[in-house]
Each structure stands twice: as structure tokens, then as C-alpha cells.
Design a protein around this motif. Structure first.
Motif, PDB file in Angstrom:
ATOM      1  N   ILE A  46      55.225   7.416  35.755  1.00  0.00           N
ATOM      2  CA  ILE A  46      54.030   8.088  35.243  1.00  0.00           C
ATOM      3  C   ILE A  46      54.029   7.875  33.733  1.00  0.00           C
ATOM      4  CG2 ILE A  46      52.759  10.233  35.030  1.00  0.00           C
ATOM      5  CD1 ILE A  46      54.270  11.187  37.536  1.00  0.00           C
ATOM      6  N   PHE A  47      52.952   7.284  33.234  1.00  0.00           N
ATOM      7  CA  PHE A  47      52.872   6.896  31.829  1.00  0.00           C
ATOM      8  C   PHE A  47      51.751   7.649  31.131  1.00  0.00           C
ATOM      9  CE2 PHE A  47      51.088   4.380  28.419  1.00  0.00           C
ATOM     10  CZ  PHE A  47      52.217   4.038  27.690  1.00  0.00           C
ATOM     11  N   MET A  48      52.020   8.031  29.890  1.00  0.00           N
ATOM     12  CA  MET A  48      50.967   8.630  29.064  1.00  0.00           C
ATOM     13  C   MET A  48      51.116   8.123  27.639  1.00  0.00           C
ATOM     14  SD  MET A  48      49.862  12.555  28.705  1.00  0.00           S
ATOM     15  CE  MET A  48      48.487  13.036  27.678  1.00  0.00           C
ATOM     16  N   ALA A  49      50.009   7.667  27.077  1.00  0.00           N
ATOM     17  CA  ALA A  49      49.998   7.188  25.693  1.00  0.00           C
ATOM     18  C   ALA A  49      49.754   8.358  24.756  1.00  0.00           C
ATOM     19  CB  ALA A  49      48.911   6.136  25.503  1.00  0.00           C
ATOM     20  N   GLN A  50      50.496   8.384  23.662  1.00  0.00           N
ATOM     21  CA  GLN A  50      50.267   9.359  22.598  1.00  0.00           C
ATOM     22  C   GLN A  50      49.438   8.674  21.525  1.00  0.00           C
ATOM     23  OE1 GLN A  50      53.774  11.454  21.103  1.00  0.00           O
ATOM     24  NE2 GLN A  50      54.917  10.546  22.802  1.00  0.00           N
ATOM     25  N   ALA A 120      48.746   0.393  24.717  1.00  0.00           N
ATOM     26  CA  ALA A 120      50.011   1.016  25.117  1.00  0.00           C
ATOM     27  C   ALA A 120      50.257   0.856  26.613  1.00  0.00           C
ATOM     28  CB  ALA A 120      50.017   2.499  24.734  1.00  0.00           C
ATOM     29  N   ILE A 121      49.212   1.016  27.413  1.00  0.00           N
ATOM     30  CA  ILE A 121      49.352   0.867  28.863  1.00  0.00           C
ATOM     31  C   ILE A 121      49.701  -0.578  29.216  1.00  0.00           C
ATOM     32  CG2 ILE A 121      48.099   0.905  31.069  1.00  0.00           C
ATOM     33  CD1 ILE A 121      46.528   3.347  29.914  1.00  0.00           C
ATOM     34  N   CYS A 122      48.953  -1.522  28.671  1.00  0.00           N
ATOM     35  CA  CYS A 122      49.206  -2.932  28.990  1.00  0.00           C
ATOM     36  C   CYS A 122      50.580  -3.387  28.493  1.00  0.00           C
ATOM     37  CB  CYS A 122      48.098  -3.812  28.418  1.00  0.00           C
ATOM     38  SG  CYS A 122      46.521  -3.591  29.283  1.00  0.00           S
ATOM     39  N   ASP A 123      51.003  -2.898  27.331  1.00  0.00           N
ATOM     40  CA  ASP A 123      52.337  -3.231  26.827  1.00  0.00           C
ATOM     41  C   ASP A 123      53.422  -2.659  27.742  1.00  0.00           C
ATOM     42  OD1 ASP A 123      51.166  -4.538  24.717  1.00  0.00           O
ATOM     43  OD2 ASP A 123      51.590  -2.963  23.240  1.00  0.00           O
ATOM     44  N   ALA A 124      53.225  -1.418  28.210  1.00  0.00           N
ATOM     45  CA  ALA A 124      54.202  -0.791  29.111  1.00  0.00           C
ATOM     46  C   ALA A 124      54.279  -1.531  30.441  1.00  0.00           C
ATOM     47  CB  ALA A 124      53.846   0.673  29.344  1.00  0.00           C
ATOM     48  N   VAL A 125      53.156  -2.026  30.933  1.00  0.00           N
ATOM     49  CA  VAL A 125      53.146  -2.803  32.177  1.00  0.00           C
ATOM     50  C   VAL A 125      54.062  -4.011  32.043  1.00  0.00           C
ATOM     51  CG1 VAL A 125      51.713  -4.341  33.579  1.00  0.00           C
ATOM     52  CG2 VAL A 125      50.909  -2.040  33.063  1.00  0.00           C
TER      53      VAL A 125
END
Length: 169
Positions: A46-50, A120-125
Motif C-alpha cells: 500500500i503506497f501513499m505519496a507525501q 512518486a507512484i511510477c518511481d515506486a512501481v
């Protein structure tokens, strides 16, 4: 660790990106209800960007003064306070999402990064070697979407994995 091998079968990581919206909560519950069998067999992140903290803020003058808007440099204490409060909010939302997963028999890990949600989401992927990204769709009008863009649209175009966008009926 990109893939976990159990019984000779490689498991694929699934990431669900959330924020504080109702659509995000709906996407989490929908994924748990409809993909539970897959999510219990695969690692769920579960991911959340700050959002990044600005160093300048715009304050409006009082009503008795001229209507003047001017950027004011924030003090280091103010910036630190904003960062701390944002981090606490993010961690609380991630913990709540993790509890929702646990109550439905799904074990999840949480990850947060500072940055604009799209990147942030695409980098985390990429960094976590995610095999499926799940997002909730925000309902934006045509004008808002033109000016603000859509996180889900950006991720569909730029994420290095398949993207499932859950639309609230």
C-alpha cells in the motif's frame, strides 16, 4: 526482493496507491473484495505519496487592507511543522489501510515517498518491481482535468506495469 518464490511459483507484487479520498478507500475495499484470492497469494504494497512541502506560501491581506497577495518565505520551523504533520497524516492513513487489509485476511506492507503523486507512484512501481498497480479514479471535470491532470491517467500512460483503475459507481 522483487518476487517471492513459494512452492516453486514466483509471486507477483501488487501495489495499491491511496490518498485521503473516498474514491481511494473504495478502490482498496473493491480490490480486497474482488481480488482477495490473488492478494493473499501475492505481496500487497500500500503506497501513499507525501506532497513536497513548499518553501514559500501565499497569504492574503486582512479585509481592511488592500487586497494584496504576496508570497512569503516560510520560516524553517513552519516548514518542519508542515512536513511533520503531513508525515503523521500519511502514516495514519497507511496504518488504517493496513488494518482494513488485516481485517479481511490480507497481509500488506506500507510504503511512502515524498513527491508529486504521479511521479512518486511510477518511481515506486519501478523501484519495488511491481507487477500490478491499482488506483482509485478521481472524478474531475474536463476543465480540472485539463489544468490539473489526472494521477490515474498519468500512471496508465507511464507506469512500467499494468494499471487497474477502480471507478466508483
Amino acid at each position: 526482493m522483487a518476487e517471492i518464490v513459494r512452492g516453486g511459483v514466483a509471486e507477483k507484487k501488487v501495489m495499491l496507491a491511496i490518498d485521503e479520498s473516498e474514491n481511494s478507500h473504495y478502490a482498496l475495499v473493491w480490490a480486497l473484495d474482488n481480488l482477495k484470492e490473488s492478494l493473499t497469494k501475492s505481496p500487497l504494497v500500500i503506497f501513499m505519496a507525501q506532497p513536497p512541502t513548499k518553501s514559500t506560501y501565499t497569504f492574503a491581506a486582512s479585509l481592511g487592507s488592500a487586497r494584496l497577495y504576496c508570497p512569503v518565505s516560510a520560516t524553517p520551523d513552519f516548514v518542519t511543522s508542515v512536513k511533520d504533520k503531513q508525515k503523521k497524516l500519511t502514516l495514519a492513513l497507511l496504518e488504517k489501510a493496513k488494518e482494513i487489509c488485516a481485517s479481511r485476511g490480507v497481509n500488506a506492507e506500507t510504503v511512502t515517498e515524498v513527491g508529486h503523486p504521479t511521479t512518486a507512484i511510477c518511481d515506486a512501481v519501478e523501484k519495488l518491481n511491481i507487477k500490478l498497480l491499482i488506483l482509485g479514479e478521481h472524478v474531475l471535470g474536463k476543465i480540472e482535468r485539463a489544468f490539473l491532470g489526472s494521477v490515474s491517467s498519468y500512471c496508465v500512460q507511464n507506469a512500467k506495469c499494468p494499471v487497474l483503475v477502480v471507478k466508483k459507481p
